[in-house]
Design an enzyme around this catalytic site. Sequence first.
Site, PDB file in Angstrom:
ATOM      1  N   LYS A 292     -50.069  31.770  29.105  1.00  0.00           N
ATOM      2  CA  LYS A 292     -49.266  32.317  30.419  1.00  0.00           C
ATOM      3  C   LYS A 292     -49.700  33.616  30.527  1.00  0.00           C
ATOM      4  O   LYS A 292     -49.872  34.506  29.497  1.00  0.00           O
ATOM      5  CB  LYS A 292     -47.887  31.952  29.958  1.00  0.00           C
ATOM      6  CG  LYS A 292     -47.030  32.341  31.420  1.00  0.00           C
ATOM      7  CD  LYS A 292     -45.603  32.171  31.068  1.00  0.00           C
ATOM      8  CE  LYS A 292     -44.589  32.669  32.316  1.00  0.00           C
ATOM      9  NZ  LYS A 292     -43.162  32.332  32.162  1.00  0.00           N
TER      10      LYS A 292
ATOM     11  N   SER B 190     -40.686  29.973  35.701  1.00  0.00           N
ATOM     12  CA  SER B 190     -42.107  30.649  36.150  1.00  0.00           C
ATOM     13  C   SER B 190     -43.381  30.204  35.582  1.00  0.00           C
ATOM     14  O   SER B 190     -44.375  30.392  35.812  1.00  0.00           O
ATOM     15  CB  SER B 190     -41.922  32.064  35.651  1.00  0.00           C
ATOM     16  OG  SER B 190     -41.631  32.349  34.430  1.00  0.00           O
TER      17      SER B 190
ATOM     18  N   SER C 295     -37.570  29.289  32.259  1.00  0.00           N
ATOM     19  CA  SER C 295     -39.005  29.322  32.561  1.00  0.00           C
ATOM     20  C   SER C 295     -40.068  28.342  31.915  1.00  0.00           C
ATOM     21  O   SER C 295     -41.112  28.248  32.405  1.00  0.00           O
ATOM     22  CB  SER C 295     -39.495  30.743  32.731  1.00  0.00           C
ATOM     23  OG  SER C 295     -39.034  31.533  33.885  1.00  0.00           O
TER      24      SER C 295
END
Lengths: 476, 475, 95
Positions: free
Chosen positions: A69, A145, A169
């Site tokens: 990420k 996210s 997330s």
Amino acid sequence: MDLNQLTAHELLAKLNSQETSLKAVMDSLYARIHKVEPKVNAYIRRQELKDFTGNSTSGFLKGLPITIKDNICTEGISTECCSKILQGFRPPYDATVIKKLKESGATIFPIKANMDEFAFGSSTENSYFGVTHNPWNLDCVPGGSSGGSAAAVANDEAIWALGSDTGGSIRQPASFCGVVGLKPTYGRVSRFGLIAFASSLDQIGPITKDVQDAAILMGIICGHDSKDSTSVNQGTPNYTKSLHGDIKGLKIGIPKEYFVEGMDAEVKVIIEEAIEKLKTLGATTKQVSLPHTDYAVAVYYIIATAEASSNLARFDGVQYGYRAQSDNLIQMYKSTRAEGFGQEAKRRIILGTFALSHGYYDAYYLRALKVRTLIKQDFDKVFQDFDCIVTPTSPTSAFKIGERVQDPLKMYLSDIYTISVNLAGIPAISVPCGFTKKGLPVGLQIMAKPFDEEMLFRVAHAFEQNTDWHKIKPKI
Amino acid sequence: MKYQTVIGLEVHLQLNTKTKAFCGCSTDFGKAPNSNVCPVCLGFPGSLPVYNREALNSAIKLALAFGCQIQEHTKFDRKNYFYPDLPKNYQISQYDLPLSRNGYLDIHVQDQPKRIGITRVHLEEDAGKLIHEANESLVDFNRTGIPLLEIVSEPDLNSPQEAFDYLTSLKNIIGYLDVSDCDMEKGSLRCDANISLRLQGAKELGVKAELKNMNSFKGVKDALTFEVERQTQLLETGEQMVQETRLWDVEKGVTVAMRTKEGAKDYRYFPDPDLTVFIIDQSLISRIKKELPELPQEKVARFVKEYGLSEYDAKILTCTKKNAEFAEKCIQVYPGKDKKEIVNWLIGPLLSEANLRKIELYELKINIKELINLLGFVQRQEISYLSAKIVLNQLIDSQKSTHDLIREGNLQQISNTDALTQIIETVIQENAKSVSDFKAGKTNALMYLVGQVMKKSSGKANPKVVGELIKGRLS
Amino acid sequence: MSIDKETINHVAHLARIELQPNELEKLSGELHAILGFIDKLSNLNVEQVKPASHILPISNVLREDQPHISLFPQKALENAPSKKGNFFSVPKIIE
């Protein structure tokens, strides 16, 4: 099956027996990425994906690539939190999890996974690099996210990935994309090198195609780190030992507060079936109560935004990232931050600044910290009598792109089932447990007491091995 | 005086740990810009702080030395404001649960002891250094993250001199603890002052000014003195006072109002979630207490008791730890019963020699044994006090013995009557006025005549013998 | 509790974010809704509850006073939008 469709443990077996090569794995991933990425956008800065064969190493991961990420620092690879304000930032250091992965012989994939800017969001729509599309339905969001990480894994554009979870997330996008996602106990995985959203809630965790991969990855990234004051010394368990499939006699709590209005009827049925499945495997279930559940979202949006407002103050155009030109220092700050942050980031920074400001601190921030104590106590109480808690991961399956982005409050409520876990600091996992009639995945969330990730793997693995949901692939 | 001056001081002290507060970067002074930096002290995204054990121990040590109560439960908070010398745009500091509270420091005002309260001593981190150029400001983060203590006094100081004495005493004590360089020029000790005036006897405090940018103790005193004047004038003319921050301009000798960064209420303090709380248990406190050195006040008392020194002398000798250690060594080696003899030499000729060389007493390179030999020569009246001072001057930085120096300088005291009579005759002839004064009963005249003989003998004459001889000659 | 535009402007100034008039307008409505939702917390009596600024029961995490290797200045300055020699450069500060 193509190599890119396999799990990490399957690939490791093939690499170890020299049935295949790292290059072949990389080639299949590249082919997939080139084919589907224009539609999915799980990765950012795709144009920077040059020929790259991976670092074949003697470490036990054999150079197997992992997708990261964009908020986890990778030395020399741009790390921008999908924000204009961190434009071009190349960290001079690796996050501790990256260091551990490299030491275990992993290849850090050279382009990063898309995410909501600074992890602010539940849909990956708040990215400076554009929205990621859900591989099960391109009109839908992948969740967020960590939407890029989850979509890439679900769509076989990644073998496995790391995400971060502040209020859901990892778990919510895992649920929306039909993959496994785990948020570890707060303090279990080092946060050093994770660009902070809310320091008291953030954890890095795995997003994988099955539970076994999650157990392997957790085993690599967990453990005490002297660079993180909030890292806890609880050893590094061999999580794969928990994958024995036996859950007979386990006591599972089903919190009544999670099965109220707002929950999609189809999701409800799927979750109930999953609970039935656990029963047939020998677990006992009983309704329990987490009475302060209703306050979790409110508490979360005070604490998380307050911490974020301070954590994000450093993005000011002085040392790195974007700077707006001005002869006046204060104006430089204000323009840099006005132009560099997206709408959601500004909204949260202002909300958080307000919650901490003079005259409001007691009413908002301090009160939220107190209610957080109550939420934690709710869990402590249930875990006195139960081994784990099972709930839906999200009240709905993936929603349409654009559907909630205009209504921040509605978006915040998407995290209603995941947020309490972060507030209480406990671990939780999301595993695929079915599909809606429209073919969208639904995730089952399992929560356990602090540092009992073994329980999560044990239950999730037993469930997974007795269902086939994780084997179904999106058709793009 | 119509108005009472009320002053409180905030001292920022850099601790002399090897590494910074929250990372392993060196605290060395004077390195190339931005070379003692890392992702942590630069506040790079993703970096995290871990506090320095040595800094915590030093802080506890200092707080205990000032009689503070160490708080059982303490934590770090973030103080949020934007400034380019602050890489995270918040400073890690302490707000509602400081390390320690309620200490004190004793100073003397007109020979009377006065106790100045210390409100709190808390932990924080230093900011970077800014250099202002024509069109830009440049930032060096080497200093960023050096462990600081903030020592806040109660508004118990009532004059610029008291503020000066407080700082001097504070510095002395800190010097004993060896936790900081206390060098104001290098910035390892910095001081801000809050000052206000009020009518004598008034209960309410007046409107205060916060003074910054003083870089010496004298600067603090001067700025406060200026501020007393300025505020008195404002009060006298009935002008509206505003609470403000003022910078001391050392060149012009004035304070100037400064544009404020952010009001105190806008700092949005909250507990730093990146750091854990600290539970300071009694065992740690008592361990550090045991390690505390003897502090100046205790040393003074002991010197008075053990060696029979006057309090005045003891204070001079204990003003720094190293001087006190040097003095005590001299006193111990000195074989005489009356330690006052050696002490008079220490605070007299030796201190003058040190001052002359612009060094501290303990830094004088002198063999203590030879020093004591020298005192012996004087006591046995083998050389005069005047000659002894000359020998002392030569003894410092020299390998030679006292004995050799006296011989080489031909400084043996002349007590021989024949040799002295000749000089005395000359002096009597040359000073008819003093002779008649003496005969008229003015004893001072004798002193003068003895002095003249001393001069003519290059200080070698034995003044006692000379006095007797003159008296005999003139009676 | 609600939030007026003057407060939003002040808070935006503290956060060093320039707000356009239309942004302020929109934000004002959104924050109003969010704070309205958050107000549910005032229903709870929390007088006797300890605040959980930390969820972990750990304390006294310290490091030894051992130096590590610092970054080279070039590395520290590598990402800087503006620099001069070994310094970071910012618009001139006027005090």
